[in-house]
Scaffold this active site. Structure first.
Site, PDB file in Angstrom:
ATOM      1  N   GLY A  47       0.856  -1.180   0.000  1.00  0.00           N
ATOM      2  CA  GLY A  47       0.000   0.000   0.000  1.00  0.00           C
ATOM      3  C   GLY A  47       0.885   1.219   0.000  1.00  0.00           C
ATOM      4  O   GLY A  47       1.782   1.334  -0.830  1.00  0.00           O
ATOM      5  N   GLU A  48       0.687   2.075   0.945  1.00  0.00           N
ATOM      6  CA  GLU A  48       1.514   3.281   1.062  1.00  0.00           C
ATOM      7  C   GLU A  48       2.133   3.281   2.458  1.00  0.00           C
ATOM      8  O   GLU A  48       1.431   3.474   3.442  1.00  0.00           O
ATOM      9  CB  GLU A  48       0.633   4.521   0.812  1.00  0.00           C
ATOM     10  CG  GLU A  48       1.385   5.812   0.831  1.00  0.00           C
ATOM     11  CD  GLU A  48       2.609   5.825  -0.080  1.00  0.00           C
ATOM     12  OE1 GLU A  48       2.491   5.456  -1.263  1.00  0.00           O
ATOM     13  OE2 GLU A  48       3.691   6.185   0.403  1.00  0.00           O
ATOM     14  N   SER A  49       3.442   3.074   2.501  1.00  0.00           N
ATOM     15  CA  SER A  49       4.087   2.896   3.809  1.00  0.00           C
ATOM     16  C   SER A  49       3.995   4.144   4.680  1.00  0.00           C
ATOM     17  O   SER A  49       3.947   4.045   5.908  1.00  0.00           O
ATOM     18  CB  SER A  49       5.540   2.457   3.634  1.00  0.00           C
ATOM     19  OG  SER A  49       6.257   3.378   2.851  1.00  0.00           O
ATOM     20  N   CYS A  79       5.818  -5.534  -0.109  1.00  0.00           N
ATOM     21  CA  CYS A  79       5.983  -4.196  -0.712  1.00  0.00           C
ATOM     22  C   CYS A  79       6.035  -3.111   0.373  1.00  0.00           C
ATOM     23  O   CYS A  79       7.023  -3.032   1.095  1.00  0.00           O
ATOM     24  CB  CYS A  79       4.917  -3.952  -1.774  1.00  0.00           C
ATOM     25  SG  CYS A  79       5.470  -2.714  -2.959  1.00  0.00           S
ATOM     26  N   ARG A 106      12.998   2.841  -0.877  1.00  0.00           N
ATOM     27  CA  ARG A 106      11.625   3.036  -1.355  1.00  0.00           C
ATOM     28  C   ARG A 106      11.593   3.434  -2.824  1.00  0.00           C
ATOM     29  O   ARG A 106      12.411   4.222  -3.289  1.00  0.00           O
ATOM     30  CB  ARG A 106      10.912   4.107  -0.523  1.00  0.00           C
ATOM     31  CG  ARG A 106      10.705   3.701   0.920  1.00  0.00           C
ATOM     32  CD  ARG A 106       9.902   4.763   1.654  1.00  0.00           C
ATOM     33  NE  ARG A 106       8.567   4.890   1.081  1.00  0.00           N
ATOM     34  CZ  ARG A 106       7.799   5.954   1.262  1.00  0.00           C
ATOM     35  NH1 ARG A 106       8.222   6.964   1.986  1.00  0.00           N
ATOM     36  NH2 ARG A 106       6.608   6.003   0.708  1.00  0.00           N
ATOM     37  N   ILE A 135       4.982  -3.000  -8.016  1.00  0.00           N
ATOM     38  CA  ILE A 135       4.286  -1.714  -8.124  1.00  0.00           C
ATOM     39  C   ILE A 135       4.986  -0.721  -7.186  1.00  0.00           C
ATOM     40  O   ILE A 135       4.870  -0.829  -5.968  1.00  0.00           O
ATOM     41  CB  ILE A 135       2.799  -1.854  -7.731  1.00  0.00           C
ATOM     42  CG1 ILE A 135       2.106  -2.944  -8.564  1.00  0.00           C
ATOM     43  CG2 ILE A 135       2.074  -0.514  -7.878  1.00  0.00           C
ATOM     44  CD1 ILE A 135       0.714  -3.308  -8.079  1.00  0.00           C
ATOM     45  N   ARG A 136       5.728   0.201  -7.744  1.00  0.00           N
ATOM     46  CA  ARG A 136       6.502   1.169  -6.939  1.00  0.00           C
ATOM     47  C   ARG A 136       7.237   0.430  -5.807  1.00  0.00           C
ATOM     48  O   ARG A 136       7.158   0.801  -4.631  1.00  0.00           O
ATOM     49  CB  ARG A 136       5.602   2.267  -6.359  1.00  0.00           C
ATOM     50  CG  ARG A 136       5.041   3.193  -7.443  1.00  0.00           C
ATOM     51  CD  ARG A 136       4.327   4.380  -6.844  1.00  0.00           C
ATOM     52  NE  ARG A 136       3.239   3.966  -5.982  1.00  0.00           N
ATOM     53  CZ  ARG A 136       3.082   4.329  -4.720  1.00  0.00           C
ATOM     54  NH1 ARG A 136       3.929   5.151  -4.166  1.00  0.00           N
ATOM     55  NH2 ARG A 136       2.081   3.897  -4.017  1.00  0.00           N
ATOM     56  N   HIS A 171       4.039  -8.355  -5.126  1.00  0.00           N
ATOM     57  CA  HIS A 171       2.676  -8.505  -4.592  1.00  0.00           C
ATOM     58  C   HIS A 171       2.154  -9.926  -4.820  1.00  0.00           C
ATOM     59  O   HIS A 171       1.444 -10.175  -5.795  1.00  0.00           O
ATOM     60  CB  HIS A 171       1.739  -7.504  -5.274  1.00  0.00           C
ATOM     61  CG  HIS A 171       1.912  -6.102  -4.798  1.00  0.00           C
ATOM     62  ND1 HIS A 171       1.161  -5.556  -3.774  1.00  0.00           N
ATOM     63  CD2 HIS A 171       2.777  -5.139  -5.186  1.00  0.00           C
ATOM     64  CE1 HIS A 171       1.546  -4.316  -3.560  1.00  0.00           C
ATOM     65  NE2 HIS A 171       2.523  -4.033  -4.402  1.00  0.00           N
ATOM     66  N   GLU A 173      -0.213 -11.376  -3.505  1.00  0.00           N
ATOM     67  CA  GLU A 173      -1.679 -11.428  -3.382  1.00  0.00           C
ATOM     68  C   GLU A 173      -2.372 -11.086  -4.696  1.00  0.00           C
ATOM     69  O   GLU A 173      -3.585 -11.243  -4.807  1.00  0.00           O
ATOM     70  CB  GLU A 173      -2.143 -10.491  -2.252  1.00  0.00           C
ATOM     71  CG  GLU A 173      -2.154  -9.007  -2.571  1.00  0.00           C
ATOM     72  CD  GLU A 173      -0.774  -8.349  -2.574  1.00  0.00           C
ATOM     73  OE1 GLU A 173       0.257  -9.061  -2.492  1.00  0.00           O
ATOM     74  OE2 GLU A 173      -0.722  -7.104  -2.684  1.00  0.00           O
TER      75      GLU A 173
HETATM   76  N1  GLN Z   1       5.939   2.825  -2.939  1.00  0.00           N
HETATM   77  C1  GLN Z   1       5.180   2.420  -1.790  1.00  0.00           C
HETATM   78  C2  GLN Z   1       5.854   2.914  -0.513  1.00  0.00           C
HETATM   79  O1  GLN Z   1       6.994   3.294  -0.540  1.00  0.00           O
HETATM   80  C3  GLN Z   1       5.005   0.919  -1.744  1.00  0.00           C
HETATM   81  C4  GLN Z   1       4.215   0.470  -2.956  1.00  0.00           C
HETATM   82  C5  GLN Z   1       3.421  -0.779  -2.763  1.00  0.00           C
HETATM   83  O2  GLN Z   1       3.211  -1.275  -1.661  1.00  0.00           O
HETATM   84  N2  GLN Z   1       2.931  -1.284  -3.872  1.00  0.00           N
HETATM   85  O3  GLN Z   1       5.233   2.897   0.489  1.00  0.00           O
END
Ligand code: GLN
Length: 185
Positions: A47-49, A79, A106, A135-136, A171, A173
């Site tokens: 998600g978004e850390s 992630c 990151r 994903i990122r 990911h 999942e």
């Molecule tokens: N880029 C996100 C972060 O640094 C992580 C991306 C993800 O969980 N798909 O939090």
């Protein structure tokens, strides 16, 4: 039936629950310390850390999560969760839980538009050929001596283990491949 907690502050909670259902495990959303009491394993989702770290702070969950990991029950960070599980994060650092001896860089695989899928390298043992979705994603760097690499993509570690703790930059999942969730359970 195994019960697996999923830290449910933000991120890919439902997709992990679906992946657990596919292997016959029960997903338990975790938002309070008491939710950790009767789960057999724990997932820190992607998600978004930054957001998840703020939620951990607001809900005073850092210490309970560390105590959970110290109990010996398995913990998987995927992630953003791999960033949170690290001993340190870099490139806009967020506070981490320090559960695995490594540094998470990151967004080191690029931005959202650089998202990609790639197979795990042939030398990745049980995970060889597994389709990995990035994903990122963070890159895992400065792995400590006790950290074992379970899978690589293009030579880079993407799934690592230190005792009962797992970090995964991709990911698991989001594909039908249950190997990572099976390992956790
Ligand atoms: N880029 C996100 C972060 O640094 C992580 C991306 C993800 O969980 N798909 O939090």
């Amino acid at each position: 039936m195994k019960r697996v907690g999923i830290l449910a502050i933000q991120g890919d909670v439902e997709a992990h629950a679906g992946a657990l259902a596919r292997i016959g495990a029960e997903a338990v959303p975790v938002l309070r310390e008491k939710h950790l009491a009767d789960v057999d394993a724990l997932i820190l989702p992607g998600g978004e850390s930054t957001t998840i770290a703020k939620g951990i702070d607001r809900l005073a969950l850092a210490e309970p999560l560390r105590v959970f990991a110290d109990s010996g029950r398995p913990v998987l960070g995927t992630c953003a969760g791999a960033i949170l599980i690290a001993s340190e994060s870099r490139h806009h650092p967020v506070p981490t839980l320090g559960l695995i001896d490594l540094v998470a860089l990151r967004n080191d695989y690029g931005t959202q538009v650089d998202s990609f899928a790639a197979p795990a390298d042939p030398g990745s043992g049980d995970f060889a050929g597994m389709r990995c979705v990035f994903i990122r994603a963070p890159r895992l760097a400065e792995l400590g001596e006790g950290v074992e690499v379970l899978a690589r993509v293009e030579g880079e570690p993407v799934l690592v283990r230190q005792g009962n703790r797992l970090a995964c930059t991709f990911h698991p999942e989001l594909t039908e491949d249950s190997r990572v969730h099976r390992l956790l359970v």
